[in-house]
Write a protein that holds these residues in place. Structure first.
Motif, PDB file in Angstrom:
ATOM      1  N   HIS A 198       0.839  -1.201   0.000  1.00 31.16           N
ATOM      2  CA  HIS A 198       0.000   0.000   0.000  1.00 31.16           C
ATOM      3  C   HIS A 198       0.873   1.251   0.000  1.00 31.16           C
ATOM      4  O   HIS A 198       0.615   2.202  -0.738  1.00 31.16           O
ATOM      5  CB  HIS A 198      -0.933  -0.022   1.209  1.00 31.16           C
ATOM      6  N   VAL A 199       1.918   1.249   0.812  1.00 28.80           N
ATOM      7  CA  VAL A 199       2.843   2.379   0.849  1.00 28.80           C
ATOM      8  C   VAL A 199       3.501   2.550  -0.517  1.00 28.80           C
ATOM      9  O   VAL A 199       3.562   3.660  -1.059  1.00 28.80           O
ATOM     10  CB  VAL A 199       3.897   2.191   1.968  1.00 28.80           C
ATOM     11  N   LYS A 200       3.976   1.462  -1.092  1.00 34.10           N
ATOM     12  CA  LYS A 200       4.628   1.517  -2.406  1.00 34.10           C
ATOM     13  C   LYS A 200       3.685   2.007  -3.501  1.00 34.10           C
ATOM     14  O   LYS A 200       4.124   2.599  -4.489  1.00 34.10           O
ATOM     15  CB  LYS A 200       5.163   0.138  -2.806  1.00 34.10           C
ATOM     16  N   SER A 201       2.397   1.764  -3.334  1.00 36.90           N
ATOM     17  CA  SER A 201       1.439   2.165  -4.368  1.00 36.90           C
ATOM     18  C   SER A 201       1.450   3.682  -4.601  1.00 36.90           C
ATOM     19  O   SER A 201       1.066   4.145  -5.684  1.00 36.90           O
ATOM     20  CB  SER A 201       0.027   1.693  -4.019  1.00 36.90           C
ATOM     21  N   PHE A 202       1.922   4.456  -3.635  1.00 34.74           N
ATOM     22  CA  PHE A 202       1.990   5.902  -3.802  1.00 34.74           C
ATOM     23  C   PHE A 202       3.081   6.305  -4.799  1.00 34.74           C
ATOM     24  O   PHE A 202       3.092   7.438  -5.270  1.00 34.74           O
ATOM     25  CB  PHE A 202       2.185   6.602  -2.456  1.00 34.74           C
ATOM     26  N   LEU A 203       3.961   5.382  -5.145  1.00 38.18           N
ATOM     27  CA  LEU A 203       4.961   5.647  -6.182  1.00 38.18           C
ATOM     28  C   LEU A 203       4.311   5.664  -7.566  1.00 38.18           C
ATOM     29  O   LEU A 203       4.932   6.082  -8.545  1.00 38.18           O
ATOM     30  CB  LEU A 203       6.080   4.611  -6.135  1.00 38.18           C
ATOM     31  N   GLU A 204       3.079   5.224  -7.646  1.00 41.19           N
ATOM     32  CA  GLU A 204       2.339   5.194  -8.910  1.00 41.19           C
ATOM     33  C   GLU A 204       1.381   6.375  -9.044  1.00 41.19           C
ATOM     34  O   GLU A 204       0.752   6.541 -10.083  1.00 41.19           O
ATOM     35  CB  GLU A 204       1.556   3.878  -9.029  1.00 41.19           C
ATOM     36  N   VAL A 205       1.268   7.191  -8.004  1.00 41.72           N
ATOM     37  CA  VAL A 205       0.364   8.341  -8.025  1.00 41.72           C
ATOM     38  C   VAL A 205       0.910   9.372  -9.003  1.00 41.72           C
ATOM     39  O   VAL A 205       2.089   9.727  -8.950  1.00 41.72           O
ATOM     40  CB  VAL A 205       0.233   8.949  -6.607  1.00 41.72           C
TER      41      VAL A 205
ATOM     42  N   MET B 112       3.835  13.058  -5.689  1.00 44.79           N
ATOM     43  CA  MET B 112       3.904  11.814  -4.907  1.00 44.79           C
ATOM     44  C   MET B 112       4.198  12.097  -3.438  1.00 44.79           C
ATOM     45  O   MET B 112       3.545  11.558  -2.550  1.00 44.79           O
ATOM     46  CB  MET B 112       5.019  10.910  -5.434  1.00 44.79           C
ATOM     47  N   LEU B 113       5.215  12.920  -3.205  1.00 41.47           N
ATOM     48  CA  LEU B 113       5.599  13.235  -1.827  1.00 41.47           C
ATOM     49  C   LEU B 113       4.478  13.928  -1.071  1.00 41.47           C
ATOM     50  O   LEU B 113       4.195  13.599   0.087  1.00 41.47           O
ATOM     51  CB  LEU B 113       6.839  14.140  -1.804  1.00 41.47           C
TER      52      LEU B 113
ATOM     53  N   PHE C  46       7.793   5.119   2.952  1.00 41.87           N
ATOM     54  CA  PHE C  46       7.590   5.603   1.591  1.00 41.87           C
ATOM     55  C   PHE C  46       8.813   6.375   1.092  1.00 41.87           C
ATOM     56  O   PHE C  46       9.267   6.167  -0.029  1.00 41.87           O
ATOM     57  CB  PHE C  46       6.349   6.501   1.509  1.00 41.87           C
ATOM     58  N   VAL C  47       9.350   7.264   1.908  1.00 40.42           N
ATOM     59  CA  VAL C  47      10.506   8.075   1.504  1.00 40.42           C
ATOM     60  C   VAL C  47      11.694   7.175   1.174  1.00 40.42           C
ATOM     61  O   VAL C  47      12.445   7.448   0.233  1.00 40.42           O
ATOM     62  CB  VAL C  47      10.846   9.133   2.576  1.00 40.42           C
TER      63      VAL C  47
END
Length: 96
Positions: free
Chosen positions: A17-24, A36-37, A52-53
């Motif tokens: 779920h955390v990694k999915s923000f790399l696709e935003v 993304m950040l 995430f960072v």
């Protein structure tokens, strides 16, 4: 009329779920790394944001990316009353 969904507090975030923000991706043409950040900061608790960072930096993304107003996420967070922990995470990751 009954609400469909209840607000979820203290949700457990998986690594995926955390990694999915790399696709935003932004819809307004703004810088992807900034977007993304900012979305991760707005959505995650500090521990999840720190994870995430780490993923963000592993992809060699720009921790100092600027948004449409010319500000970095670090500059935005620094003005927030509860942003100190998040700012420390960004500083440790190389944000200036």
């Amino acid at each position: 009329m009954k609400k469909d969904k209840q607000k979820v507090l203290d949700e457990v975030w998986t690594e995926d779920h955390v990694k999915s923000f790399l696709e935003v991706r932004p819809h307004d043409g703004s810088n992807e790394d900034f977007h993304m950040l900012l979305k991760a900061y707005q959505s995650m608790r500090a521990a999840d944001f720190e994870l995430f960072v780490g993923f963000f930096n592993a992809q060699q993304r720009d921790i100092n990316a600027r948004g449409p107003d010319g500000e970095t996420v670090m500059e935005i967070i620094s003005r927030h009353r509860h942003g100190a922990g998040y700012a420390d995470i960004l500083k440790a990751a190389g944000a200036g």
